[in-house]
Each structure stands twice: as structure tokens, then as C-alpha cells.
Design a protein around this motif. Structure first.
Motif, PDB file in Angstrom:
ATOM      1  N   ASP A 439     -15.320   7.231   4.157  1.00  0.00           N
ATOM      2  CA  ASP A 439     -14.633   7.768   5.332  1.00  0.00           C
ATOM      3  C   ASP A 439     -14.017   6.685   6.210  1.00  0.00           C
ATOM      4  O   ASP A 439     -12.955   6.889   6.799  1.00  0.00           O
ATOM      5  N   ALA A 440     -14.692   5.543   6.321  1.00  0.00           N
ATOM      6  CA  ALA A 440     -14.236   4.524   7.263  1.00  0.00           C
ATOM      7  C   ALA A 440     -13.271   3.520   6.650  1.00  0.00           C
ATOM      8  O   ALA A 440     -12.861   2.572   7.308  1.00  0.00           O
ATOM      9  N   ALA A 441     -12.907   3.690   5.385  1.00  0.00           N
ATOM     10  CA  ALA A 441     -12.066   2.698   4.693  1.00  0.00           C
ATOM     11  C   ALA A 441     -10.598   2.865   5.055  1.00  0.00           C
ATOM     12  O   ALA A 441     -10.091   3.981   5.153  1.00  0.00           O
ATOM     13  N   PHE A 442      -9.910   1.745   5.225  1.00  0.00           N
ATOM     14  CA  PHE A 442      -8.476   1.745   5.489  1.00  0.00           C
ATOM     15  C   PHE A 442      -7.698   1.723   4.188  1.00  0.00           C
ATOM     16  O   PHE A 442      -8.021   0.981   3.267  1.00  0.00           O
ATOM     17  N   VAL A 443      -6.630   2.522   4.124  1.00  0.00           N
ATOM     18  CA  VAL A 443      -5.681   2.405   3.021  1.00  0.00           C
ATOM     19  C   VAL A 443      -4.742   1.249   3.378  1.00  0.00           C
ATOM     20  O   VAL A 443      -4.603   0.892   4.553  1.00  0.00           O
ATOM     21  N   PRO A 444      -4.088   0.617   2.377  1.00  0.00           N
ATOM     22  CA  PRO A 444      -3.289  -0.587   2.653  1.00  0.00           C
ATOM     23  C   PRO A 444      -2.228  -0.418   3.740  1.00  0.00           C
ATOM     24  O   PRO A 444      -2.035  -1.320   4.564  1.00  0.00           O
ATOM     25  N   SER A 445      -1.532   0.719   3.754  1.00  0.00           N
ATOM     26  CA  SER A 445      -0.462   0.900   4.730  1.00  0.00           C
ATOM     27  C   SER A 445      -1.001   0.931   6.159  1.00  0.00           C
ATOM     28  O   SER A 445      -0.436   0.330   7.077  1.00  0.00           O
ATOM     29  N   GLU A 446      -2.133   1.642   6.377  1.00  0.00           N
ATOM     30  CA  GLU A 446      -2.740   1.701   7.709  1.00  0.00           C
ATOM     31  C   GLU A 446      -3.409   0.382   8.064  1.00  0.00           C
ATOM     32  O   GLU A 446      -3.411  -0.044   9.225  1.00  0.00           O
ATOM     33  N   TRP A 447      -4.015  -0.268   7.063  1.00  0.00           N
ATOM     34  CA  TRP A 447      -4.654  -1.575   7.286  1.00  0.00           C
ATOM     35  C   TRP A 447      -3.633  -2.584   7.808  1.00  0.00           C
ATOM     36  O   TRP A 447      -3.914  -3.351   8.733  1.00  0.00           O
ATOM     37  N   LYS A 448      -2.448  -2.574   7.228  1.00  0.00           N
ATOM     38  CA  LYS A 448      -1.403  -3.519   7.633  1.00  0.00           C
ATOM     39  C   LYS A 448      -0.985  -3.290   9.082  1.00  0.00           C
ATOM     40  O   LYS A 448      -0.667  -4.237   9.815  1.00  0.00           O
ATOM     41  N   LYS A 449      -0.991  -2.021   9.511  1.00  0.00           N
ATOM     42  CA  LYS A 449      -0.639  -1.710  10.895  1.00  0.00           C
ATOM     43  C   LYS A 449      -1.760  -2.068  11.862  1.00  0.00           C
ATOM     44  O   LYS A 449      -1.508  -2.504  12.980  1.00  0.00           O
ATOM     45  N   ALA A 450      -3.003  -1.889  11.434  1.00  0.00           N
ATOM     46  CA  ALA A 450      -4.147  -2.038  12.329  1.00  0.00           C
ATOM     47  C   ALA A 450      -4.531  -3.483  12.584  1.00  0.00           C
ATOM     48  O   ALA A 450      -4.986  -3.833  13.680  1.00  0.00           O
ATOM     49  N   PHE A 451      -4.373  -4.349  11.560  1.00  0.00           N
ATOM     50  CA  PHE A 451      -4.862  -5.724  11.648  1.00  0.00           C
ATOM     51  C   PHE A 451      -3.719  -6.713  11.835  1.00  0.00           C
ATOM     52  O   PHE A 451      -2.603  -6.510  11.344  1.00  0.00           O
ATOM     53  N   THR A 452      -4.024  -7.813  12.506  1.00  0.00           N
ATOM     54  CA  THR A 452      -3.038  -8.881  12.673  1.00  0.00           C
ATOM     55  C   THR A 452      -3.004  -9.788  11.449  1.00  0.00           C
ATOM     56  O   THR A 452      -2.128 -10.656  11.345  1.00  0.00           O
ATOM     57  N   SER A 453      -3.935  -9.606  10.547  1.00  0.00           N
ATOM     58  CA  SER A 453      -4.093 -10.468   9.379  1.00  0.00           C
ATOM     59  C   SER A 453      -2.836 -10.519   8.514  1.00  0.00           C
ATOM     60  O   SER A 453      -2.157  -9.518   8.326  1.00  0.00           O
ATOM     61  N   ASP A 454      -2.551 -11.708   7.967  1.00  0.00           N
ATOM     62  CA  ASP A 454      -1.460 -11.828   7.008  1.00  0.00           C
ATOM     63  C   ASP A 454      -1.998 -12.050   5.590  1.00  0.00           C
ATOM     64  O   ASP A 454      -1.276 -12.487   4.701  1.00  0.00           O
ATOM     65  N   PHE A 455      -3.288 -11.754   5.379  1.00  0.00           N
ATOM     66  CA  PHE A 455      -3.878 -11.851   4.050  1.00  0.00           C
ATOM     67  C   PHE A 455      -3.363 -10.723   3.159  1.00  0.00           C
ATOM     68  O   PHE A 455      -2.956  -9.670   3.641  1.00  0.00           O
ATOM     69  N   ASN A 456      -3.395 -10.962   1.860  1.00  0.00           N
ATOM     70  CA  ASN A 456      -3.087  -9.902   0.908  1.00  0.00           C
ATOM     71  C   ASN A 456      -4.282  -8.943   0.825  1.00  0.00           C
ATOM     72  O   ASN A 456      -5.426  -9.381   0.680  1.00  0.00           O
ATOM     73  N   PHE A 457      -4.020  -7.653   0.923  1.00  0.00           N
ATOM     74  CA  PHE A 457      -5.095  -6.663   0.968  1.00  0.00           C
ATOM     75  C   PHE A 457      -6.067  -6.821  -0.202  1.00  0.00           C
ATOM     76  O   PHE A 457      -7.289  -6.819  -0.024  1.00  0.00           O
ATOM     77  N   TYR A 458      -5.542  -6.967  -1.414  1.00  0.00           N
ATOM     78  CA  TYR A 458      -6.406  -7.005  -2.598  1.00  0.00           C
ATOM     79  C   TYR A 458      -7.019  -8.383  -2.849  1.00  0.00           C
ATOM     80  O   TYR A 458      -7.785  -8.554  -3.802  1.00  0.00           O
ATOM     81  N   ASP A 459      -6.715  -9.347  -1.975  1.00  0.00           N
ATOM     82  CA  ASP A 459      -7.399 -10.641  -2.017  1.00  0.00           C
ATOM     83  C   ASP A 459      -8.640 -10.656  -1.135  1.00  0.00           C
ATOM     84  O   ASP A 459      -9.437 -11.594  -1.192  1.00  0.00           O
ATOM     85  N   LEU A 460      -8.789  -9.637  -0.290  1.00  0.00           N
ATOM     86  CA  LEU A 460      -9.981  -9.544   0.556  1.00  0.00           C
ATOM     87  C   LEU A 460     -11.208  -9.285  -0.317  1.00  0.00           C
ATOM     88  O   LEU A 460     -11.108  -8.730  -1.409  1.00  0.00           O
ATOM     89  N   ASN A 461     -12.364  -9.673   0.183  1.00  0.00           N
ATOM     90  CA  ASN A 461     -13.587  -9.663  -0.629  1.00  0.00           C
ATOM     91  C   ASN A 461     -13.939  -8.280  -1.161  1.00  0.00           C
ATOM     92  O   ASN A 461     -14.150  -8.095  -2.360  1.00  0.00           O
ATOM     93  N   TYR A 462     -13.987  -7.294  -0.270  1.00  0.00           N
ATOM     94  CA  TYR A 462     -14.427  -5.960  -0.698  1.00  0.00           C
ATOM     95  C   TYR A 462     -13.475  -5.323  -1.726  1.00  0.00           C
ATOM     96  O   TYR A 462     -13.916  -4.896  -2.801  1.00  0.00           O
ATOM     97  N   PRO A 463     -12.172  -5.255  -1.464  1.00  0.00           N
ATOM     98  CA  PRO A 463     -11.278  -4.662  -2.475  1.00  0.00           C
ATOM     99  C   PRO A 463     -11.299  -5.413  -3.810  1.00  0.00           C
ATOM    100  O   PRO A 463     -11.289  -4.785  -4.878  1.00  0.00           O
ATOM    101  N   SER A 464     -11.323  -6.730  -3.760  1.00  0.00           N
ATOM    102  CA  SER A 464     -11.293  -7.497  -5.016  1.00  0.00           C
ATOM    103  C   SER A 464     -12.569  -7.283  -5.823  1.00  0.00           C
ATOM    104  O   SER A 464     -12.528  -7.193  -7.054  1.00  0.00           O
ATOM    105  N   ARG A 465     -13.707  -7.180  -5.134  1.00  0.00           N
ATOM    106  CA  ARG A 465     -14.970  -6.925  -5.837  1.00  0.00           C
ATOM    107  C   ARG A 465     -14.980  -5.533  -6.473  1.00  0.00           C
ATOM    108  O   ARG A 465     -15.471  -5.339  -7.579  1.00  0.00           O
ATOM    109  N   GLU A 466     -14.464  -4.556  -5.740  1.00  0.00           N
ATOM    110  CA  GLU A 466     -14.389  -3.186  -6.256  1.00  0.00           C
ATOM    111  C   GLU A 466     -13.552  -3.133  -7.533  1.00  0.00           C
ATOM    112  O   GLU A 466     -13.974  -2.564  -8.546  1.00  0.00           O
ATOM    113  N   VAL A 467     -12.373  -3.715  -7.487  1.00  0.00           N
ATOM    114  CA  VAL A 467     -11.481  -3.697  -8.644  1.00  0.00           C
ATOM    115  C   VAL A 467     -12.127  -4.415  -9.827  1.00  0.00           C
ATOM    116  O   VAL A 467     -12.055  -3.951 -10.976  1.00  0.00           O
ATOM    117  N   GLU A 468     -12.788  -5.528  -9.555  1.00  0.00           N
ATOM    118  CA  GLU A 468     -13.464  -6.291 -10.610  1.00  0.00           C
ATOM    119  C   GLU A 468     -14.535  -5.448 -11.304  1.00  0.00           C
ATOM    120  O   GLU A 468     -14.629  -5.434 -12.535  1.00  0.00           O
TER     121      GLU A 468
END
Length: 632
Positions: A439-468
Motif C-alpha cells: 500500500d505504501a509503495a510509490f510507482v516510478p511516476s509518482e516517486w519522481k514527483k515526490a522526491f528531489t532525488s536524481d537517482f534512477n528508480f531501479y538503482d535504489l536498494n529495494y527495487p533492485s533487490r526485488e527484481v533480482e
């Protein structure tokens, strides 16, 4: 249950004492410190006495020739068997503690002692002969182990605040804080250079070099040839043995009883295994709060189970002073962990403390390994039926859902939220769906709006671990879902708040349903053993039929929730507008204020429900205030 701090080539005895005192809540019965001035090596320990209450078992604890010393947090549930094995090899014992067994087991077996342990543990052993530090964390990550490594120096600790109290400067880890999920994923903590050791791992620090290796991992093997009935018998035996082992204590034991399947099954097995009175504790919410949160009243079922088994039962009505309690919980949780269930756990633990019950068994963990979450059933259905749905239809429906407001005519918001979530999940590939299922997870489009971060979404720890996990595992889709939850959600979220919230009240929590043998068993089960004709935790329910009434087994699943929606509209509303301000948001540099401003307007105009995210914003600001604006 205890807490410890260890220094290697760092600090002094006074600083070590202070860092140990910071975690006094983890061990109110004793504080002791060992310090070697010449080597600049030391261990500090706070003790909560559970097994062998004598002072002889205080820690740090030395072996006979003073070559090894241990600081340890947790319980070894099979320590009596290991003790007997060591006695047969000529070892003597001066205490009845599991601490001495663990230390002498390491003395004889070395690192391979980890393969013999059944328990929840986090420990560090200093070897005076080799000038090395060896540390390990239990199979599932029930007990925490944090560390700070800087060149030739190392700090290890049960809690982050001991490390913060030791070092001159701490700074936020902005990449970790940009996670799309509402908790930190190991090794990240949210603090730069402060890491947490992953479950089932050990670490060796020698000559300034830190080596981490895995001693246990979950293996998915669905080729077990046993019949379903044979599996039911095996699981029943494992559950009985696990509960029996975890009732070993020299102090009174109780149970966190929600009235759900898992805690009720534990309660039944506790009653079967003892002639003593069992104390049970549950939480009760008001009718209006239950309605707003959209959940059922657990306390009714908990009371029934307690009466069925003749327990001494206590209820706590959840009417806390949340304004005072929330900053305290942020301090104890340390990581930004956005779940009000932590508050419930603390309140129940505090009630148990007042009743003189320092140990509570918990039903946590069964949902992750046996497919008990609603999302497990939903995601399995998506995987099965999704490929049959026309791709063009999915794209069109997803486009409609994306622009559909949550507040739509007379339709309850939760249904529009479900519709939007389902359409989005169907529109992406199955290897990435589980990232966004919670429920609390951000989708990439909303994440990009919410955060000031310029990191790639799928390079973040949680998404990359999930995909792996989803791409590497050759397993049925449901078992992949369960594996992801067991590796990421269980240790970093549920077990994290269980330990921190209970230890805040100086209470030891024990989760018998995730004895590592039961976890290994669960991942030898097939999907149909776990979800069968829509019935979740199927095999666990088959075992439960031997001990529980049908209305407890088949009752609707309810989350361990608090009245968050109600709090944000009443008690916490003023705090939200005092703390979640343009000035604070821009000062912290994590979130985009323009997006936050829109969220606040939508939520408080009732056009959308952003409770989870608002709570995250509030917890984040309190976290910065606690650990950066004010030095521990």
C-alpha cells in the motif's frame, strides 16, 4: 534479551559506558563493560535476565583462559542440547546460561557453531589471541546488528543510537531515504556509513579488514515428494517443537494474542505444553476508529481464544497520547519505519511489563512464508490470468485508471484505490509487480514527483533487490512472492519494529512460527499447499483444525492496525501542519514541496486518502529532529 556495544581501535572506556547506557531499555537488570586500554578494544552490555538469573551470567562473559569474551543479545533455544554435546567433549560449565554455551560452542566449533544454533541471536566475540572480532546475526534477522566501519576502526551495536552516541558526526543517506517503500532495506539504515548486517550472515574483523559472509539462506525446493497429509504431520511436529523450545525461560511468559489464526495457534500450543497459567494480551480500538480504518475488531476473537484456553487475559484500549508517544517511537525505531503497528506493539508490551511478564510470544512471520497476505492471492491471480487479458485493453484501462480521482461519486475510496492499483500492476511485467504491491509503495511516476532525488528508480536498494529475487529464482510465482517478503519485508519491517517496540518497554519478543526449520519447510511447499481454492495459509489452517475452533480459523484476516486515518484528522492534524511545512521540507532536502502541498490539500479536503504518505512525512521530520537537530 539484551543489548551490546563493541569497539575495535576506537574510543575509550568512558565513551563505551555512555554508548552502553543509551540502550538501558534493552537491559534494565545490569550494565557491565570490558575495556582494554592498550588495544583500544571493548565490549559494553545491558542485560535483561531471562535464563539463569544469577549475576554469574552477566556479560561481557569470558571463557576460562580469558582468550574469548562475548556480548550477546537473544536466546539460543537448543542450548541444552549443545551444552550436553560439549560436556561429552570434556567442557565444564560454571553457569546455566545459554551465553556460556554459545561462547564455548564457538571455542570448540569455531564459526561452524552457527550451523548448530536454533534461536534468535546477535552477538560479537573478541578473540584476544588472534586480535579478531567475530559477529553474527540469526537466520531470519529477529535480532538486530548494526555496524560502523571506518578504516582501522569498527563499532558494532544492537541499536543505531549507540553508534551515534560514539561518533562525532552523523549525516543522512539521501539515496536510502529516497526508497519507494516505507522502510529501510539492509544494509541501508538511512544513516550514512551506518549499516545493518543482513540476516543469516557473519562478519570477521581482523587487521582492519572486514569480511562478511552468509552462513544460511532460504532455498526454494518444490520437488518434495511427500503427500499433503505427510506435510501436515511434519508441520504440526515442527510447530509443537518450536513453541515448546521458545517457552524455555526462568521468568513468566505470555502471548501477544490478536485472535487471528497465527497468534491463536501459538496460544493453543502454549496451553498444550504447560500446566502453568498463560497470560495473554491484546489491543482494542473504538468502533469509530475501526470503521474509519476499515478493519474488524480483533479483541472479540482474542477474548474468545483466551476464554477457551483459560488464559489470564488483558486488553488495552488504544487511546494513547499520540502526540507524546510518536517522538518516543521515532527514537526507539531509529530507522524511518512508517507503520503504526509499532505503536500497538509498544503499548501491549508496556502492559505486559506492568503485569510482570517480561517475555511474549508473537505470531509474526507466518503470513510471509505461507502466503497469508491478500496481495499474495491477488498477485497470484494476476500472474495466472494477466496473460489472457488483451494488451490493448490493459493499456486503455490503465490510462483511464491513472486519471481517475480517488473521490468518485459515491464509490468508497478504497475501491477506487484498488482499481487504480490493479490496473497499474497489470500494465507492468511480473518481475516488477511486487515492488508496487504494498500500500505504501510509490510507482516510478509518482516517486519522481515526490522526491528531489536524481537517482534512477531501479538503482535504489529495494527495487533492485526485488527484481533480482524474481529474476534469479526458479520457482512458482507465489513462492517468489513469499521469498521476497521473507528476505526483505520480514526482517527490515516486521521483525525490526517487533524488536525495537518491545525492547522500548524492556520486553523480549519471540516468534516461534519462523523457527528456521519451519521456514525451510515452507519453501519446500508448493503454491497449492499455501493457497488452495482461494484459501490462504492452507496447510497452516489444516494443522490448526487440530487445536482451534472453525470461526477462529476461518475469520476474516485483519491487519495489526492502529487508527491512523482518525489520528491524522484529529490528534495529529496540528502536528502535521506544524512540522510538514515548506521550510522544513526544503531544509531536509528529501521531498519536493510542491508535490507535498498538493497532497496535503487533497487529503484534508477529503478528495483523496494519503494517510500512509502523510504519516511517512511526519515520521521523517521527527526523525531528522531526533537524530540530527538533537545530539544523542
Amino acid at each position: 534479551m539484551c543489548g551490546y556495544v563493541g569497539y575495535v581501535n576506537f574510543g575509550n572506556e568512558e565513551l563505551l559506558n555512555r554508548a552502553t547506557q543509551v540502550i538501558a531499555h534493552r537491559g534494565p537488570d545490569n550494565q557491565s563493560v570490558f575495556w582494554d586500554t592498550n588495544q583500544r578494544i571493548g565490549l559494553g552490555h545491558r542485560r535483561l535476565s531471562i535464563i539463569d538469573l544469577s549475576n554469574q551470567s552477566n556479560q561481557p562473559f569470558w571463557n576460562e583462559d580469558k582468550s574469548l569474551v562475548i556480548a550477546y543479545n537473544g536466546e539460543i533455544f537448543n542450548y541444552l542440547e549443545i551444552r550436553k554435546e560439549l560436556q561429552n567433549k570434556g567442557f565444564g560449565f560454571r553457569t546455566n546460561s545459554d551465553t556460556e554455551v554459545l561462547l564455548k560452542g564457538y571455542e570448540y566449533f569455531g564459526e561452524s557453531i552457527l550451523n548448530r544454533l536454533n534461536g534468535m541471536f546477535s552477538f560479537v566475540i573478541y578473540n584476544a589471541k588472534t586480535k579478531s572480532f567475530f559477529a553474527a546475526r540469526d537466520h531470519l534477522g529477529i535480532k538486530p546488528l548494526y555496524f560502523y566501519h571506518n578504516n582501522q576502526s569498527l563499532i558494532v551495536a544492537s541499536e543505531i543510537k549507540s553508534i551515534i552516541a560514539s561518533i562525532d558526526y552523523v549525516e543522512p543517506d539521501y539515496k536510502a531515504l529516497s526508497t519507494p517503500i516505507h522502510f529501510q532495506t539492509a544494509p541501508e539504515t538511512g544513516f550514512k556509513n551506518i549499516k545493518k548486517l543482513e540476516p543469516g550472515c557473519s562478519m570477521l574483523f581482523k587487521n582492519g579488514e572486514l569480511k562478511i559472509k552468509r552462513f544460511w539462506q532460504i532455498e526454494v525446493n518444490e520437488s518434495d515428494k511427500k503427500t499433503f497429509n505427510e506435510k501436515v504431520e511434519e508441520l504440526d511436529g515442527l510447530l509443537q517443537d518450536s513453541v515448546k523450545k521458545q517457552m524455555l525461560s526462568d521468568v513468566p511468559i505470555g502471548v501477544l494474542l490478536s485472535g487471528g489464526l497465527d497468534s491463536s495457534l501459538i496460544a493453543a500450543l502454549m496451553q498444550k505444553g504447560t500446566s502453568k497459567n498463560v497470560n495473554s494480551f491484546t489491543i482494542k480500538m473504538g468502533a469509530n476508529d475501526l470503521k474509519k480504518q476499515g478493519i474488524v475488531d480483533d479483541s472479540f476473537y482474542a477474548k474468545q481464544v483466551a476464554e477457551d484456553f483459560g488464559f489470564i487475559h488483558k486488553e488495552i484500549h488504544i487511546t494513547p497520547n499520540i502526540i507524546e508517544l510518536l517522538p518516543k517511537m521515532v527514537y526507539h525505531l531509529e530507522e524511518i519505519l512508517v507503520d503504526p503497528a509499532a505503536i500497538n506493539t509498544y503499548l501491549i508490551s508496556d502492559l505486559a511489563k506492568q503485569a510482570g511478564i517480561p517475555v511474549l510470544l508473537s505470531g509474526i512471520g507466518a503470513d510471509e512464508i505461507f502466503g497469508g497476505y491478500r496481495i499474495h492471492r491477488a498477485m497470484s491471480a494476476f500472474n495466472q490470468w494477466g496473460p489472457l487479458i488483451n494488451n490493448k485493453l490493459v493499456k486503455r484501462t490503465s490510462a483511464i485508471a491513472k486519471n481517475t480521482p480517488e473521490s468518485l461519486f459515491m464509490i468508497p475510496k478504497k475501491y477506487t484505490r484498488w482499481f487504480k492499483k490493479i490496473c497499474f500492476l497489470l500494465s507492468i511485467d511480473q518481475d516488477r509487480r511486487h515492488i508496487f504491491a504494498k500500500d505504501a509503495a510509490f510507482v516510478p511516476s509518482e516517486w519522481k514527483k515526490a522526491f528531489t532525488s536524481d537517482f534512477n528508480f531501479y538503482d535504489l536498494n529495494y527495487p533492485s533487490r526485488e527484481v533480482e529475487i524474481f529474476r534469479q529464482q526458479d520457482a512458482e510465482y507465489l513462492n517468489k512472492l513469499c521469498l521476497s517478503d521473507a528476505l526483505l519485508y520480514l526482517p527490515n519491517h516486521n521483525l525490526n519494529y517487533l524488536d525495537k517496540s518491545m525492547m522500548a518497554a524492556s520486553i523480549e519478543g519471540r516468534p516461534p512460527l519462523i523457527d528456521y526449520r519451519i521456514v525451510e519447510f515452507a519453501f519446500r511447499c508448493t503454491s497449492s499447499d499455501k493457497i488452495n481454492n482461494g484459501q490462504q495459509k492452507y496447510i497452516l489452517k489444516e494443522v490448526s483444525k487440530r487445536y482451534l475452533k472453525a470461526n477462529i480459523i476461518n475469520r476474516p484476516k485483519a491487519p495489526f492496525a492502529a487508527p491512523l486515518r482518525s489520528w491524522l484528522k484529529t490528534d495529529l492534524k496540528e502536528m502535521v501542519f506544524d512540522l510538514v511545512t515548506e521550510k522544513n521540507i526544503k531544509k531536509r532536502g528529501v521531498y519536493n514541496y510542491d508535490y507535498i502541498e498538493k497532497i496535503l490539500k487533497q487529503h484534508y479536503s477529503d478528495s483523496a486518502d494519503h494517510s500512509q504518505f502523510l504519516f511517512r512525512l511526519l515520521m521523517t521530520e521527527l526523525w531528522f529532529n531526533t537524530f540530527f537537530d538533537n545530539k544523542i
